[in-house]
Design a protein around this motif. Structure first.
Motif, PDB file in Angstrom:
ATOM      1  N   VAL A 136       0.357  -1.325  -0.263  1.00  0.00           N
ATOM      2  CA  VAL A 136       0.155   0.049   0.132  1.00  0.00           C
ATOM      3  C   VAL A 136       1.199   1.282  -0.455  1.00  0.00           C
ATOM      4  O   VAL A 136       1.895   1.646   0.795  1.00  0.00           O
ATOM      5  CB  VAL A 136      -1.180  -0.002   1.801  1.00  0.00           C
ATOM      6  CG1 VAL A 136      -1.651   1.349   1.187  1.00  0.00           C
ATOM      7  CG2 VAL A 136      -1.329  -1.302   1.634  1.00  0.00           C
ATOM      8  N   GLU A 143       5.207   7.135   0.493  1.00  0.00           N
ATOM      9  CA  GLU A 143       6.205   5.786   0.770  1.00  0.00           C
ATOM     10  C   GLU A 143       4.748   5.061   1.038  1.00  0.00           C
ATOM     11  O   GLU A 143       3.813   4.705   1.142  1.00  0.00           O
ATOM     12  CB  GLU A 143       7.346   6.483   2.096  1.00  0.00           C
ATOM     13  CG  GLU A 143       5.454   6.327   3.408  1.00  0.00           C
ATOM     14  CD  GLU A 143       6.671   6.607   4.347  1.00  0.00           C
ATOM     15  OE1 GLU A 143       7.851   6.744   4.714  1.00  0.00           O
ATOM     16  OE2 GLU A 143       5.866   7.082   5.839  1.00  0.00           O
ATOM     17  N   VAL A 144       6.114   4.043   1.430  1.00  0.00           N
ATOM     18  CA  VAL A 144       4.791   2.290   0.744  1.00  0.00           C
ATOM     19  C   VAL A 144       4.563   2.636   2.637  1.00  0.00           C
ATOM     20  O   VAL A 144       5.196   2.587   3.398  1.00  0.00           O
ATOM     21  CB  VAL A 144       5.609   1.490   1.081  1.00  0.00           C
ATOM     22  CG1 VAL A 144       4.881   0.296   0.889  1.00  0.00           C
ATOM     23  CG2 VAL A 144       5.895   1.354  -0.237  1.00  0.00           C
ATOM     24  N   VAL A 145       3.007   2.238   2.939  1.00  0.00           N
ATOM     25  CA  VAL A 145       3.175   2.396   4.005  1.00  0.00           C
ATOM     26  C   VAL A 145       2.754   0.972   5.091  1.00  0.00           C
ATOM     27  O   VAL A 145       2.163   0.850   6.672  1.00  0.00           O
ATOM     28  CB  VAL A 145       1.713   2.856   4.705  1.00  0.00           C
ATOM     29  CG1 VAL A 145       2.606   4.531   4.162  1.00  0.00           C
ATOM     30  CG2 VAL A 145       0.512   2.682   4.158  1.00  0.00           C
ATOM     31  N   GLY A 146       3.206  -0.154   4.517  1.00  0.00           N
ATOM     32  CA  GLY A 146       2.443  -0.935   4.821  1.00  0.00           C
ATOM     33  C   GLY A 146       2.622  -2.008   3.493  1.00  0.00           C
ATOM     34  O   GLY A 146       1.724  -2.022   3.109  1.00  0.00           O
ATOM     35  N   GLY A 147       2.121  -3.404   4.266  1.00  0.00           N
ATOM     36  CA  GLY A 147       1.747  -4.625   3.239  1.00  0.00           C
ATOM     37  C   GLY A 147       1.271  -6.000   4.070  1.00  0.00           C
ATOM     38  O   GLY A 147       1.232  -5.915   5.024  1.00  0.00           O
ATOM     39  N   LYS A 148       1.027  -6.747   3.536  1.00  0.00           N
ATOM     40  CA  LYS A 148       0.482  -7.465   4.099  1.00  0.00           C
ATOM     41  C   LYS A 148       1.492  -9.465   3.178  1.00  0.00           C
ATOM     42  O   LYS A 148       1.298  -9.016   2.042  1.00  0.00           O
ATOM     43  CB  LYS A 148      -0.810  -7.561   2.985  1.00  0.00           C
ATOM     44  CG  LYS A 148      -0.938  -7.313   4.545  1.00  0.00           C
ATOM     45  CD  LYS A 148      -2.055  -7.168   5.718  1.00  0.00           C
ATOM     46  CE  LYS A 148      -1.716  -8.391   6.720  1.00  0.00           C
ATOM     47  NZ  LYS A 148      -1.731  -8.610   8.527  1.00  0.00           N
ATOM     48  N   ARG A 149       1.652 -10.308   3.882  1.00  0.00           N
ATOM     49  CA  ARG A 149       1.503 -11.392   3.147  1.00  0.00           C
ATOM     50  C   ARG A 149       0.596 -12.717   3.433  1.00  0.00           C
ATOM     51  O   ARG A 149       1.195 -13.075   4.309  1.00  0.00           O
ATOM     52  CB  ARG A 149       3.230 -11.679   3.288  1.00  0.00           C
ATOM     53  CG  ARG A 149       4.403 -12.827   3.080  1.00  0.00           C
ATOM     54  CD  ARG A 149       5.131 -13.564   3.084  1.00  0.00           C
ATOM     55  NE  ARG A 149       5.745 -14.355   2.361  1.00  0.00           N
ATOM     56  CZ  ARG A 149       6.133 -14.623   1.018  1.00  0.00           C
ATOM     57  NH1 ARG A 149       5.702 -13.603   0.019  1.00  0.00           N
ATOM     58  NH2 ARG A 149       6.630 -15.364   0.383  1.00  0.00           N
ATOM     59  N   TYR A 150       0.127 -13.098   2.175  1.00  0.00           N
ATOM     60  CA  TYR A 150      -0.700 -14.416   2.459  1.00  0.00           C
ATOM     61  C   TYR A 150      -0.667 -15.440   2.475  1.00  0.00           C
ATOM     62  O   TYR A 150       0.403 -15.745   1.001  1.00  0.00           O
ATOM     63  CB  TYR A 150      -1.918 -13.942   2.108  1.00  0.00           C
ATOM     64  CG  TYR A 150      -2.681 -12.786   2.640  1.00  0.00           C
ATOM     65  CD1 TYR A 150      -2.834 -12.401   4.197  1.00  0.00           C
ATOM     66  CD2 TYR A 150      -3.088 -11.705   2.211  1.00  0.00           C
ATOM     67  CE1 TYR A 150      -3.190 -12.018   4.692  1.00  0.00           C
ATOM     68  CE2 TYR A 150      -3.933 -10.795   2.496  1.00  0.00           C
ATOM     69  CZ  TYR A 150      -4.152 -10.610   4.088  1.00  0.00           C
ATOM     70  OH  TYR A 150      -4.493  -9.011   4.364  1.00  0.00           O
ATOM     71  N   PHE A 164      -7.375  -9.063   2.396  1.00  0.00           N
ATOM     72  CA  PHE A 164      -7.141  -7.896   1.941  1.00  0.00           C
ATOM     73  C   PHE A 164      -7.314  -6.603   1.472  1.00  0.00           C
ATOM     74  O   PHE A 164      -7.193  -5.348   2.317  1.00  0.00           O
ATOM     75  CB  PHE A 164      -5.910  -7.224   0.314  1.00  0.00           C
ATOM     76  CG  PHE A 164      -4.311  -6.730   0.583  1.00  0.00           C
ATOM     77  CD1 PHE A 164      -3.119  -6.646   1.390  1.00  0.00           C
ATOM     78  CD2 PHE A 164      -4.596  -6.218  -0.929  1.00  0.00           C
ATOM     79  CE1 PHE A 164      -2.818  -5.005   0.889  1.00  0.00           C
ATOM     80  CE2 PHE A 164      -3.518  -5.270  -0.821  1.00  0.00           C
ATOM     81  CZ  PHE A 164      -2.233  -4.960  -0.112  1.00  0.00           C
ATOM     82  N   GLU A 167      -8.341  -5.159   5.255  1.00  0.00           N
ATOM     83  CA  GLU A 167      -7.363  -4.423   6.161  1.00  0.00           C
ATOM     84  C   GLU A 167      -7.328  -3.351   5.169  1.00  0.00           C
ATOM     85  O   GLU A 167      -7.434  -2.138   6.081  1.00  0.00           O
ATOM     86  CB  GLU A 167      -6.026  -4.707   5.913  1.00  0.00           C
ATOM     87  CG  GLU A 167      -5.999  -6.471   6.357  1.00  0.00           C
ATOM     88  CD  GLU A 167      -5.585  -6.035   7.730  1.00  0.00           C
ATOM     89  OE1 GLU A 167      -5.414  -5.388   8.017  1.00  0.00           O
ATOM     90  OE2 GLU A 167      -4.775  -7.154   8.210  1.00  0.00           O
TER      91      GLU A 167
END
Lengths: 446, 237
Positions: A136, A143-150, A164, A167
């Motif tokens: 994201v 900037e990239v504020v975060g992510g997820k890994r599933y 996602f 989230e």
């Protein structure tokens, strides 16, 4: 900049809703149901397919499938406005974990959030693990504020997109989102009607009962673990049963003879309101789930049914034909202070109180004798007909975010299940198979 | 009432609708036998004495955001999603709760069908006639009274037979309200049979609302088939 937008929206929502609950001020009604209010512009730059599978088609399908599910979830969130990035001249490919230089340009074009990711299979085996990375980018902070890994099996590809999406909604609104919610409903198998549960977008239907007769009108417990519904014991007597979704275990909650219909849990899960005719004609009762004590709420020679709790748990809305045809009434949760809410039309029924408290949806019969969806404010000041056309619309049920309704309709012939925004926009059919799907009930959010 | 032109129908329906509360009152007053209905199946949780076991805890103290969503993270840790093999493990989450499985009780459907067929055969053999109703109405018509006269005669000459009266509605209107309307229809039929001298203890009522239609077209001829009090000889329990 994006931060300011978020603050502005959450202020709007909280103040708006609070104001409506307290005062029912007429002009706020339009504000709260207007869906184009300051949505957050969000672009999806693509869910890229990674290697790992020997079959290129399978990989393409996986990435595309997840991206399609994510787009639909983002659109239905009504929190974000989905921006078409290619139309802004953005062509990105082979995105890694870092933001692409073109994101800055998109941000200058007004895009607040850009989402992208990768998906892949760890081997060509059908049951092998999938993995999905999502990122994201926030234009406000550049900037990239975060992510997820599933990771998970092939059967959870859609769930990865749903989680996602939720989230994203959670990040920008503090609400849990609706993409992982479920819809319980009734589907016809031969001449029997059984309970099913499906994803909120109509996918992955699962059968819950196989009684071979009638199971009707399921409703969720607030913790999403149980459904209550009407069942016919030996075809001759109606009971109210509860089923645990994780185990299929069942309990009979009410078995008193006569009609026992339209059960619904209170928001705190401690009480069950329902309609029963065991004392003569259909009256409303309240069952305490802990003590099993039953309290009678209505006393009237006419039929009282279809109770629905205000989110506060302090009031109930219900159907009664005490003034002739069925109309919508309100009362306190102890049965006092009964007053009529609907006066337009000679048939209004099946009321459901929005989880936001500001609206009550119900089935209204039009002058042309069509049964359509209407919404009304609890003070009766504003009323809106949401659907038009032929056929019978029935059993409205609110999404936990109060932004959508799900309902059944015979508008295309057979009874199928549809979704619509609370302002009447974005009508979407979500069941496509079978001879009869009805009585949808939207689960709470988790 | 027999020769009133069709154009007067809405007016008549209106009168019937206005008359509803009065009719309901009558139903309550004449409902001494409803006590029997009420007492016959008190069992399970709804009753005050209960059956010993308590219901599972359904109380809910409010949404727990940490249940499921873990928030975006600059360095996301791997989240394994439960597939169909179980739910996501959180107490509040259905996840892909898969155990929601219909008990593969394939016998239930077959048994129900066999019993329904046995009832149909017995009812046809008895020559029972059904009662049909007007839109929105639960008043027994003259034609209905005529049919019930024959049914009552059969019931009186078969004093041990249990009769079940099913209330049915057409697809118009809501599922829930049609269950109430179906019960009013079934009770109107039952009450008239009692007036004709059939013992109330041999009569039971059940409403199927619009859930078991005889006909599924969206036409008035079909609707009129579905607005009925259907008489059935109970063969099973």
């Amino acid at each position: 900049m994006a931060f300011r937008v978020v603050v502005f929206i959450s202020l709007c929502v909280s103040i708006g809703v609070g104001w409506i609950i307290e005062s029912g001020a007429a002009d706020v009604f339009l504000e709260a149901t207007r869906q184009d209010f300051q949505k957050i512009p969000l672009g999806i730059a693509g869910i890229e397919n990674l290697g790992g599978s020997e079959s290129p088609e399978a990989r393409v399908k996986l990435g595309t499938r997840i991206e399609d599910v994510l787009k639909a979830d983002v659109r239905r969130s009504l929190v974000f406005a989905l921006v078409d990035l290619p139309s802004l001249g953005m062509k990105v490919s082979h995105l890694g974990a870092e933001p692409d230089p073109s994101f800055k340009q998109a941000a200058e074009n007004g895009v607040s959030v850009i989402v992208w990711g990768q998906a892949g299979m760890k081997s060509g085996n059908k049951d092998a693990d999938l993995s999905m990375d999502g990122y994201v980018y926030d234009a406000g902070s550049n900037e990239v504020v975060g992510g997820k890994r599933y990771v998970g099996s092939a059967s959870v590809a859609r769930l990865m997109a749903h989680r996602f999406a939720d989230e994203l909604v959670f990040r920008y609104t503090g609400e849990p989102g609706i993409a992982r919610t479920k819809i319980a409903y009734v589907s016809e198998l031969g001449t029997a009607r059984e309970l099913f549960v499906m994803d909120y977008d109509g996918y992955d239907p699962r059968q819950l009962t196989a009684d071979g007769f009638l199971n009707l009108m399921p409703r969720w417990s607030p913790d999403r673990r149980f459904l209550v519904f009407t069942t016919y014991r030996n075809r001759n007597t109606q009971d109210i049963d509860m089923i645990e979704l994780a185990t299929g275990k069942r309990w009979t909650l009410v078995a008193q003879g006569g009609l026992n219909i339209t059960p619904v849990f209170s928001p705190d899960g401690n009480s069950l309101a329902y309609s029963s005719s065991h004392e003569g004609n259909a009256e409303l009762y309240r069952l305490d789930m802990k003590t099993k004590a039953v309290q009678r709420l209505t006393t009237h020679a006419a039929g009282d049914l279809s109770p629905s709790w205000a989110p506060s748990g302090r009031e109930l809305v219900f159907t009664s034909d005490r003034s002739g045809g069925p109309q919508i009434f309100l009362m306190s949760a102890d049965g006092s202070n009964v007053r009529r809410l609907t006066f337009e039309g000679d048939y209004n029924a099946a009321p459901v109180w929005s989880p936001r408290g500001n609206l009550i949806a119900y089935v209204c019969r039009t002058p042309k004798k069509e049964y359509k969806l209407c919404v009304i404010t609890p003070d009766g000041q504003k009323r809106l007909q949401l659907t038009t056309g032929l056929g019978v619309d029935d059993s409205p049920s609110w999404s936990p975010d109060g932004r959508h309704l799900v309902f059944s309709s015979t508008v295309e012939g057979k009874s199928q299940i549809y979704m619509i925004d609370a302002d009447g926009k974005d009508l979407e059919r979500i069941t496509f198979t079978g001879t009869h799907n009805s009585a949808p009930s939207w689960s709470p959010a988790s | 009432m027999k020769k009133i032109p069709v154009s007067y129908l809405p007016l008549i329906l209106g009168v019937i609708v206005l008359g509803m509360p009065a009719c309901s009152k009558k139903a309550v007053r004449s409902g001494g036998d409803m006590q029997a209905l009420q007492d016959e199946t008190v069992k399970g949780g709804g009753s005050k004495d209960g059956t010993g076991s308590s219901f599972p805890d359904t109380s809910f103290s409010g949404r727990n955001e940490s249940n499921n969503l873990r928030g975006l993270d600059r360095n996301p840790s791997e989240e394994r999603l439960g597939g169909h093999a179980g739910n996501t493990g959180s107490p509040g989450g259905v996840g892909h709760a898969n155990a929601m499985v219909a008990k593969a009780d394939s016998g239930a459907g077959a048994r129900q069908l066999a019993e329904i067929r046995a009832e149909q055969v017995a009812s046809v053999a008895a020559g029972l006639r059904d009662v049909f109703f007007a839109y929105d109405s639960f008043s027994v018509t003259d034609e209905g009274r005529h049919a019930l006269a024959g049914d009552a005669e059969w019931a009186r000459s078969n004093p041990n037979a249990q009769l079940k009266i099913e209330g049915h509605c057409d697809e118009r209107g809501t599922s829930a309200y049609n269950l109430v309307l179906g019960e009013k229809r079934a009770k109107a039929v039952r009450n008239y049979l009692v007036e004709l001298g059939v013992a109330p203890t041999y009569l039971s009522v059940v409403s199927y609302g619009k859930e078991r239609p005889f006909c599924t077209e969206h036409t008035e001829s079909c609707y009129s088939q579905n607005r009925r009090g259907h008489l059935v000889v109970k063969t099973g329990k």
